[in-house]
Design an enzyme around this catalytic site. Structure first.
Site, PDB file in Angstrom:
ATOM      1  N   ASP A   1      -1.140   3.127   4.907  1.00 27.96           N
ATOM      2  CA  ASP A   1      -0.005   2.866   4.009  1.00 27.96           C
ATOM      3  C   ASP A   1       1.289   2.714   4.808  1.00 27.96           C
ATOM      4  OD1 ASP A   1      -1.782   3.112   2.006  1.00 27.96           O
ATOM      5  OD2 ASP A   1      -1.014   4.972   1.161  1.00 27.96           O
TER       6      ASP A   1
ATOM      7  N   THR B   1       1.175   2.599  -5.047  1.00 30.78           N
ATOM      8  CA  THR B   1      -0.054   2.481  -5.856  1.00 30.78           C
ATOM      9  C   THR B   1      -0.005   3.398  -7.073  1.00 30.78           C
ATOM     10  OG1 THR B   1      -1.096   4.071  -4.360  1.00 30.78           O
ATOM     11  CG2 THR B   1      -1.569   1.767  -3.982  1.00 30.78           C
ATOM     12  N   THR B   2       0.564   4.599  -6.913  1.00 26.66           N
ATOM     13  CA  THR B   2       0.671   5.525  -8.053  1.00 26.66           C
ATOM     14  C   THR B   2       1.764   5.043  -9.006  1.00 26.66           C
ATOM     15  OG1 THR B   2       0.059   7.298  -6.535  1.00 26.66           O
ATOM     16  CG2 THR B   2       0.914   7.960  -8.668  1.00 26.66           C
TER      17      THR B   2
ATOM     18  N   ASP C   1      -3.446   9.851  -3.026  1.00 28.04           N
ATOM     19  CA  ASP C   1      -3.188   8.411  -2.978  1.00 28.04           C
ATOM     20  C   ASP C   1      -3.782   7.768  -4.230  1.00 28.04           C
ATOM     21  OD1 ASP C   1      -4.262   5.554  -2.195  1.00 28.04           O
ATOM     22  OD2 ASP C   1      -2.610   5.969  -0.853  1.00 28.04           O
TER      23      ASP C   1
END
Length: 545
Positions: free
Chosen positions: A395, A97-98, A64
């Site tokens: 998430d 997020t990545t 994550d």
């Protein structure tokens, strides 16, 4: 030194480190690119895990983006800015997020060639603004609506969030848990839809057992045991009283001294204490409850009376837990026993029972009718694995929550990025002047998402991207990358759709970050006073002649 008797003009102290102009911009872009490279391999279903040792000696195993960057300690201000992006994306959407870091890093890397051509940063930023507007128009054009009441559509969407995470092996179970939890906590307050998963959907991690035995409880679970051994541990359809006051003798606010002249007075003082506690307990017993829960203490005397009246009691329950119990069982938290009314009693709980799991006792208030709060009980072999499942589940719940408010989907697997890239390339040909270059830079940068998906899957990036570009040039906007094989597939048949709100937030955040860092032309590192004292007196300050 001074000129013609003028007062000397002191310029900036030479002790702090200072970078200015092109050097500062290159430094910012390089550090942002470095952060992006750290987590680039964490994108897609074939992503690699990162093992991080935290300062306390614990281990974090995750892919994550936000969890990794949260633990990395960086010194460069631009790198800190990039890490902040990931946190913002996680709080806003829970997913992407990545992607946001990889995209922001690539946009900045593409900006470097524009700066080297001596295009002013303000011109580049202006072109980026126009590119962002064009990108958002394309997203709205290729997005499709979703029916939030259709379980199969919602589960397929949540699966895209979980599909790149550690819990992919149990994806069906996790998708169901996330969807069930969001459905329970969603409520309509005066026509406004609210889904507060942070406050009302609590995740309890209990090591041991199988991951498959994780479940959503239609109610609340507490790490508490009853206060008296003779109280009932299992009650069907209990009447529940929730309190925010102690069931103990009220002590003085400050130090209180009592002078006693004879022994009978001391006995009377004790008797008054007992009478006061007895009056409180009697007032509660009038309402014939089966279970009393308070956030404060319960004295031994009160426990005895409750046990005698066949009433179970829990004490020192957290405020947040008490609020969730109130929503689940339909009770009202009362601050004074005297204010207790029949309408304050919770009657929507189907079963109260205390169970021992591992070495600890847990209280379950389950089988609630129309609960507005829930507990997700996660089981698993170790704490590290449970923490990772918890992050992945959070998430998934965020994605499910977002789609309730913005029920539109876009094709996944880099299809949106490629569609925007091809459209921006075409639009760049119509832009006159120097803004065409930055337009093309954003178009090239967006290809980093499908390219990284192919590379992480071990495919041939050049061949796959060329084929994908050709498809999108023909107007087939639903084609993207199969993250497992690295081949191009039609997302309509592959059934991979992502939440449009996540994509919109990703593009906005990444381009906004690039704009902010490009606007910086001076980096001055101020020194702390303590450090200067340790180093001795600073060098003589130069003066301007």
């Amino acid at each position: 030194m001074s000129l013609g008797g003028q007062t000397p003009v002191f310029v900036i102290n030479s002790a702090p480190e200072r970078q200015s102009g092109r050097k500062a911009q290159i430094s910012n872009i390089t550090s942002a690119k470095t952060v992006a490279d750290v987590i680039r391999t964490c994108l897609g279903p074939k992503s690699m895990l990162k093992m991080i040792l935290d300062p306390m000696g614990g281990i974090i195993l995750t892919n994550d983006g936000n969890a990794i960057l949260r633990e990395i300690d960086v010194a460069h201000p631009a790198a800190k800015n990039m890490i902040e992006l990931s946190r913002t994306q996680d709080e806003e959407c829970g997913d992407g997020t990545t992607s946001v870091i990889v995209l922001a890093g690539e946009i900045l890397a593409q900006s470097l060639s524009q700066l080297e051509r001596d295009i002013h940063p303000v011109v580049i930023i202006s072109a980026y603004n126009k590119a962002l507007q064009a990108a958002l128009e394309i997203v709205s054009r290729i997005s499709v609506p979703i029916d939030t009441d259709d379980d199969s559509q919602m589960l397929a969407l949540i699966k895209t969030s979980i599909g790149t995470k550690f819990v992919i092996r149990w994806s069906d179970l996790m998708c169901r848990l996330a969807l069930e939890a969001v459905r329970i906590v969603s409520a309509d307050d005066a026509g406004v839809r609210t889904v507060d998963i942070k406050r009302y959907a609590r995740v309890e991690k209990v090591p041991g057992g199988e991951i498959e035995s994780s479940r959503v409880l239609a109610g609340v679970m507490l790490n508490k045991d009853i206060v008296h051994p003779q109280m009932r541990r299992r009650i069907h359809k209990p009447r529940i009283v929730l309190l925010d006051c102690p069931l103990e003798y009220k002590k003085g606010e400050s130090q209180t001294n009592i002078e006693i002249s004879k022994e009978a007075d001391f006995a009377r003082i004790n008797q008054i204490e007992e009478e006061q506690v007895k009056a409180m307990v009697d007032r509660i017993i009038e309402f014939n409850p089966d279970l009393v829960i308070t956030e404060k203490g319960i004295s031994d005397y009160a426990q005895y009376f409750f046990a005698k009246a066949n009433i179970s009691a829990l004490r020192r329950v957290r405020k947040s837990d008490n609020n969730r119990i109130a929503r689940a069982v339909g009770a009202t938290i009362v601050n004074r026993v005297e204010d207790l009314r029949e309408s304050d009693i919770g009657t929507r709980c189907g079963l109260f029972n205390v169970e021992k799991i591992g070495d600890e006792y847990f209280t379950f208030l389950t089988e609630c009718t129309t609960p507005k709060a829930c507990t997700i009980l996660l089981r698993g072999p170790s704490k590290d694995i449970l923490n990772e499942i918890d992050r992945n589940l959070a998430d998934a719940m965020s994605v499910a929550r977002n789609v309730v408010f913005n029920p539109t989907l876009v094709p996944g697997g880099g299809a949106v990025e490629m569609a925007i890239s091809v459209s921006l390339q075409a639009r760049a040909r119509t832009v006159t002047g120097v803004e065409a270059g930055p337009f093309r830079a954003v178009a090239d940068a967006l290809e980093v998402i499908p390219r990284t998906l192919v590379q992480n899957a071990g495919g041939n990036a050049i061949r796959a991207l060329t084929a994908l570009r050709a498809k999108h040039a023909n107007g087939e906007h639903s084609w993207g990358i199969d993250g497992d094989t690295g081949e191009i597939v039609d997302m309509k048949t592959y059934k991979l759709y992502e939440s449009a709100s996540v994509k919109i937030q990703t593009f906005k955040t990444a381009i906004e970050a690039a704009r902010v860092l490009l606007r910086v032309d001076d980096v001055v590192q101020a020194t702390r006073k303590e450090r200067r004292q340790e180093q001795g007196p600073p060098p003589e300050e130069p003066v301007q002649e």
